[in-house]
Design a protein around this motif. Structure first.
Motif, PDB file in Angstrom:
ATOM      1  N   UNK A   1      13.155  -2.912   6.699  1.00 50.41           N
ATOM      2  CA  UNK A   1      12.947  -2.268   5.345  1.00 50.41           C
ATOM      3  C   UNK A   1      13.001  -3.214   4.155  1.00 50.41           C
ATOM      4  N   UNK A   2      12.392  -2.507   2.997  1.00 51.61           N
ATOM      5  CA  UNK A   2      12.328  -3.222   1.658  1.00 51.61           C
ATOM      6  C   UNK A   2      12.698  -2.700   0.613  1.00 51.61           C
ATOM      7  N   UNK A   3      13.556  -3.082  -0.316  1.00 49.89           N
ATOM      8  CA  UNK A   3      14.172  -2.266  -1.453  1.00 49.89           C
ATOM      9  C   UNK A   3      14.269  -3.405  -2.671  1.00 49.89           C
ATOM     10  N   UNK A   4      13.616  -2.966  -3.836  1.00 47.38           N
ATOM     11  CA  UNK A   4      13.776  -3.574  -5.142  1.00 47.38           C
ATOM     12  C   UNK A   4      14.175  -2.818  -6.123  1.00 47.38           C
ATOM     13  N   UNK A   5      15.681  -3.120  -6.465  1.00 49.16           N
ATOM     14  CA  UNK A   5      16.343  -2.137  -7.535  1.00 49.16           C
ATOM     15  C   UNK A   5      15.828  -2.449  -8.960  1.00 49.16           C
ATOM     16  N   UNK A   6      15.475  -4.016  -9.036  1.00 55.46           N
ATOM     17  CA  UNK A   6      15.222  -4.127 -10.590  1.00 55.46           C
ATOM     18  C   UNK A   6      13.576  -3.893 -10.682  1.00 55.46           C
ATOM     19  N   UNK A   7      13.097  -3.279 -11.351  1.00 50.60           N
ATOM     20  CA  UNK A   7      11.695  -3.048 -12.028  1.00 50.60           C
ATOM     21  C   UNK A   7      11.280  -4.428 -12.512  1.00 50.60           C
TER      22      UNK A   7
ATOM     23  N   UNK B   1       0.870  -1.259   0.065  1.00 44.74           N
ATOM     24  CA  UNK B   1       0.014   0.017   0.075  1.00 44.74           C
ATOM     25  C   UNK B   1       0.927   1.321   0.198  1.00 44.74           C
ATOM     26  N   UNK B   2       0.734   2.411  -0.832  1.00 41.50           N
ATOM     27  CA  UNK B   2       1.291   3.456  -1.034  1.00 41.50           C
ATOM     28  C   UNK B   2       1.163   4.230   0.383  1.00 41.50           C
ATOM     29  N   UNK B   3       2.318   4.804   0.990  1.00 45.74           N
ATOM     30  CA  UNK B   3       2.261   5.775   1.903  1.00 45.74           C
ATOM     31  C   UNK B   3       1.997   7.019   1.421  1.00 45.74           C
TER      32      UNK B   3
ATOM     33  N   UNK C   1      13.219   2.587 -11.811  1.00 47.31           N
ATOM     34  CA  UNK C   1      13.897   2.902 -10.485  1.00 47.31           C
ATOM     35  C   UNK C   1      13.462   1.800  -9.450  1.00 47.31           C
ATOM     36  N   UNK C   2      13.711   2.122  -8.002  1.00 48.30           N
ATOM     37  CA  UNK C   2      13.416   1.214  -6.952  1.00 48.30           C
ATOM     38  C   UNK C   2      12.225   1.343  -6.190  1.00 48.30           C
ATOM     39  N   UNK C   3      11.690   0.271  -5.907  1.00 42.12           N
ATOM     40  CA  UNK C   3      10.744   0.349  -4.718  1.00 42.12           C
ATOM     41  C   UNK C   3      11.199   0.369  -3.529  1.00 42.12           C
ATOM     42  N   UNK C   4      10.730   1.183  -2.393  1.00 44.37           N
ATOM     43  CA  UNK C   4      11.274   1.271  -1.195  1.00 44.37           C
ATOM     44  C   UNK C   4      10.279   1.500  -0.452  1.00 44.37           C
ATOM     45  N   UNK C   5      10.285   0.881   1.145  1.00 44.62           N
ATOM     46  CA  UNK C   5       9.412   0.922   1.954  1.00 44.62           C
ATOM     47  C   UNK C   5       9.527   0.102   3.073  1.00 44.62           C
TER      48      UNK C   5
ATOM     49  N   UNK D   1       2.271  -6.797   4.895  1.00 42.39           N
ATOM     50  CA  UNK D   1       2.416  -6.266   3.771  1.00 42.39           C
ATOM     51  C   UNK D   1       3.353  -5.074   3.748  1.00 42.39           C
ATOM     52  N   UNK D   2       3.694  -4.570   2.387  1.00 40.84           N
ATOM     53  CA  UNK D   2       4.698  -3.564   2.303  1.00 40.84           C
ATOM     54  C   UNK D   2       3.997  -2.159   2.410  1.00 40.84           C
ATOM     55  N   UNK D   3       4.473  -0.938   3.045  1.00 40.60           N
ATOM     56  CA  UNK D   3       4.214   0.407   3.079  1.00 40.60           C
ATOM     57  C   UNK D   3       5.040   1.022   2.196  1.00 40.60           C
ATOM     58  N   UNK D   4       4.706   1.196   1.003  1.00 37.83           N
ATOM     59  CA  UNK D   4       5.969   2.113   0.040  1.00 37.83           C
ATOM     60  C   UNK D   4       5.958   3.572   0.358  1.00 37.83           C
ATOM     61  N   UNK D   5       7.282   3.794   0.359  1.00 44.25           N
ATOM     62  CA  UNK D   5       7.527   5.333   0.553  1.00 44.25           C
ATOM     63  C   UNK D   5       8.098   6.014  -0.591  1.00 44.25           C
ATOM     64  N   UNK D   6       8.657   5.056  -1.719  1.00 46.61           N
ATOM     65  CA  UNK D   6       8.902   5.308  -3.101  1.00 46.61           C
ATOM     66  C   UNK D   6       8.568   4.217  -3.838  1.00 46.61           C
ATOM     67  N   UNK D   7       8.149   4.762  -4.984  1.00 46.80           N
ATOM     68  CA  UNK D   7       7.446   3.858  -5.996  1.00 46.80           C
ATOM     69  C   UNK D   7       7.829   4.396  -7.362  1.00 46.80           C
TER      70      UNK D   7
END
Length: 358
Positions: free
Chosen positions: A91-97, A64-66, A104-108, A127-133
């Protein structure tokens, strides 16, 4: 996922499973968003907040987006208004789209709360709360429900289908997406075994192609336009976050040449191309056939050309060179799924395709 958190979810599912087994099949209805993406309504927290969520076959994680960190459009999400919200400090980070709209990266961060959807209620669900999409175009949703084959994060957690199995809500690790025919907006996900009432005719099964890539993918043997067959022997990935079919740009250009489409244009997403043609050609153009393994799926011109304004039709196959890890590959989006029931079988690593009864 820790043992404590897993047990919280399973306890909720066991209680629900008793009523599901006696009364109904675990399922959720789908609708098409304004961007022709397959969405569902997702409720989060208590008091419940309800908003639209995309169905994502590329990752098991839901997010879910923050809205304090990201610009949400028509819906908002305030996790701290929920009395059951619990940050997990991981924390969560996914660099490969892994999505076409990503750059870019998913971060949350991992968080936990109750999730409501369809006839299911999950208490204490991670679940993930996304701070960067990394989206490069606005999204008509602020959440995503993950039904992928593999996790994209390093944090151990159970995928949703395994949770349902462990709670005895479903017997087998599979789900099916049924999509009504073109020009309608009805869809449905059913969790568990496929039943004959969900489809008509034969149910064709295909093994997962290149399973190490982690996607729901098929072996695309060839394409045919009229009497011309083009061998491909490549990967085709089912993707509910994409409205069309996409092919690598060189194959897209070849298909356009075979069909006589000369008006090729750049899409709003960089590196994406589409073709337009006179709708009068529908009466004379040949069928387009995609052959998976040895099974043909035929699209008449009335399907692969969609009318627009002023007598112009749009070719429903786009040209896109997908980046790794998804590419090189074709994408089989909502256009391919229309009118079909597609069975995603985790236990047997296979995909079943039939005509939907919706």
């Amino acid at each position: 996922m820790s043992t404590k958190r897993t047990m919280n979810v399973l306890a909720a599912l066991v209680l629900l499973g008793l009523s599901v087994c006696n009364a109904m099949v675990p399922a959720v209805n789908l609708f098409l968003s304004s961007a022709n993406l397959m969405n569902m309504y997702l409720g989060v927290g208590y008091p419940i907040q309800i908003f639209s969520a995309a169905v994502d076959l590329s990752m098991t994680e839901s997010w879910v987006m923050n809205c304090e960190a990201l610009m949400c459009q028509n819906e908002t999400y305030d996790p701290y208004s929920s009395v059951s919200f619990a940050p997990q400090n991981e924390l969560f980070r996914l660099d490969q789209p892994i999505h076409l709209a990503a750059n870019g990266s998913f971060e949350g961060a991992w968080v936990q709360d109750r999730l409501d959807f369809g006839n299911l209620l999950l208490l204490g669900m991670d679940y993930l709360m996304l701070n960067k999409a990394p989206v490069i175009r606005p999204l008509p949703f602020i959440a995503s429900f993950g039904l992928g084959r593999v996790a994209r994060s390093e944090m151990p957690h159970m995928n949703f289908i395994t949770l349902l199995q462990n709670a005895n809500v479903i017997k087998s690790g599979q789900f099916a997406i049924s999509r009504s025919p073109v020009n309608t907006t009805v869809g449905r996900i059913v969790f568990g075994d496929v039943t004959p009432g969900m489809y008509v005719g034969s149910l064709d099964y295909f093994p997962i192609y290149e399973p190490q890539r982690g996607f729901w993918s098929l072996f695309l043997n060839s394409t045919s336009v009229g009497n011309t067959t083009t061998p491909l022997q490549t990967c085709a990935i089912l993707d509910t976050t994409f409205p069309y079919i996409s092919a690598p740009v060189d194959v897209f250009q070849l298909l356009c040449n075979q069909l006589g489409f000369t008006d090729i244009r750049s899409y709003t997403t960089p590196g994406t191309y589409y073709a337009v043609a006179d709708c009068a050609l529908i009466a004379t153009l040949p069928d387009l056939v995609l052959t998976f393994d040895t099974t043909d799926y035929t699209f008449p011109p009335s399907r692969y050309l969609r009318p627009g304004m002023g007598g112009v039709c749009y070719f429903m196959v786009l040209g896109v060179d997908l980046a790794s890890p998804k590419g090189p590959a074709w994408l089989l989006g909502d256009f391919f799924m229309q009118g079909r029931m597609i069975n995603f079988d985790l236990d047997n690593e296979r995909i079943g395709i039939a005509i939907s009864t919706l």
